[in-house]
Design a protein around this motif. Structure first.
Motif, short mmCIF file in Angstrom:
data_model
loop_
_atom_site.label_atom_id
_atom_site.label_comp_id
_atom_site.label_asym_id
_atom_site.label_seq_id
_atom_site.Cartn_x
_atom_site.Cartn_y
_atom_site.Cartn_z
N MET A 1 0.84 -1.20 0.00
CA MET A 1 0.00 0.00 0.00
C MET A 1 0.87 1.24 0.00
N GLU A 25 -10.45 7.80 -6.15
CA GLU A 25 -11.36 6.67 -5.94
C GLU A 25 -10.71 5.36 -6.39
N GLY A 26 -10.05 5.39 -7.55
CA GLY A 26 -9.39 4.20 -8.05
C GLY A 26 -8.24 3.75 -7.17
N LEU A 27 -7.46 4.71 -6.68
CA LEU A 27 -6.34 4.37 -5.79
C LEU A 27 -6.85 3.78 -4.48
N LYS A 29 -9.63 2.08 -4.05
CA LYS A 29 -10.09 0.72 -4.31
C LYS A 29 -8.92 -0.25 -4.46
N ALA A 30 -7.78 0.27 -4.90
CA ALA A 30 -6.59 -0.57 -5.06
C ALA A 30 -5.82 -0.74 -3.75
N GLY A 31 -6.32 -0.12 -2.67
CA GLY A 31 -5.70 -0.29 -1.37
C GLY A 31 -4.73 0.78 -0.95
N HIS A 32 -4.62 1.85 -1.74
CA HIS A 32 -3.70 2.93 -1.41
C HIS A 32 -4.42 4.01 -0.60
#
Length: 270
Positions: A1, A25-27, A29-32
């Motif tokens: 992360m 939002e995308g980051l 969802k990717a766990g960042h």
């Protein structure tokens, strides 16, 4: 992360801020984890908070849009140390892995802060820059702490081709919010009084000389004259950029009546 600190030059909802919303939002969802700094209150902060993104403040000299006077430029450079210090203070509150810079005005102080904090930096370029602004941005991009410069198009990248492999073109995408929204075409046409036999050409964006609404109207006038079924619709006000251009366009083309419609501020999905 990864723990990412974003420094944005605006808290108003412009195109770069809408891109930031999707990116955050995308980051997430990717766990960042994303934290975003802004120089003022504004709607982008509320939207990010809704996504669970923490927002904070930093100092940046308020400036007019468009061409800057010499005195305004001098004030900007005089306040760079203060701006750098405010960004650095936020960067040292916790351990960050990356500094993401969203806006040219924030580039120089944010890159200075990245060097002091030992952070790699990414600069996002959303416009075609020229003159003094381009030279300043090029100097920032060449700094060793800047590892990547993203461009929305080849046209935006061309003036900074000297940065070499640091530059990467990431074309603007269609927001998932648009793709996931229910179809509202029929209702929208009804609300705008567009008949089934009419052809509506829509433009979505902030009204400004740099956005090209006037150019489109001038190019389309022969079509409007030749085909009475065609209508031009412009959605979006001038906001913080060019209210004079918005007023002039509305006044000049008011005689066209319903053939050229300015819908002012509207929800982009709608």
């Amino acid at each position: 992360m990864a723990n990412i600190l974003v420094v944005d030059q605006f808290a108003l909802m412009g195109g770069a801020q809408r891109i930031l919303l999707d990116l955050a939002e995308g980051l997430g969802k990717a766990g960042h984890r994303v934290t975003a700094l802004f120089p003022s209150p504004g709607p982008i902060r509320e939207e990010l908070n809704r996504l669970g993104v923490e927002t904070g403040d930093y100092y940046l000299l308020p400036m007019t849009s468009g061409k800057k006077s010499l005195s305004e430029q001098a004030r900007y450079f005089a306040t760079i140390p203060k701006t750098t210090k405010s960004i650095l203070a936020a960067a040292r509150k916790q351990r960050y892995d990356l500094l993401y810079i969203n806006g040219p005005r924030a580039a120089l102080p944010a890159v200075n802060a990245a060097r002091s904090a030992g952070l790699p930096a990414v600069i996002a370029v959303h416009l075609i820059h020229r003159g003094r602004a381009l030279r300043l941005l090029a100097k920032c991009a060449m700094r060793s702490e800047v590892k990547l410069v993203t461009f929305c198009s080849s046209h935006a990248a061309a003036p900074l081709k000297g940065i070499g492999e640091k530059g990467k073109i990431l074309p603007n995408w269609v927001s998932p919010r648009f793709l996931e929204a229910p179809r509202m075409r029929d209702a929208a046409r009804t609300n705008l009084n567009i008949g089934n036999d009419e052809i509506a050409v829509g433009v979505l964006g902030r009204v400004s000389k740099t956005k090209g609404q006037r150019l489109l109207i001038e190019a389309a006038l022969p079509i409007l004259d030749a085909d009475p079924s065609v209508r031009l619709l412009f959605a979006g006000g001038a906001d913080f950029e060019d209210p004079e251009e918005e007023r002039n366009l509305k006044a000049e083309y008011a005689p066209r009546g319903r053939r050229i419609l300015f819908a002012d501020k509207t929800d982009p999905v709608e």
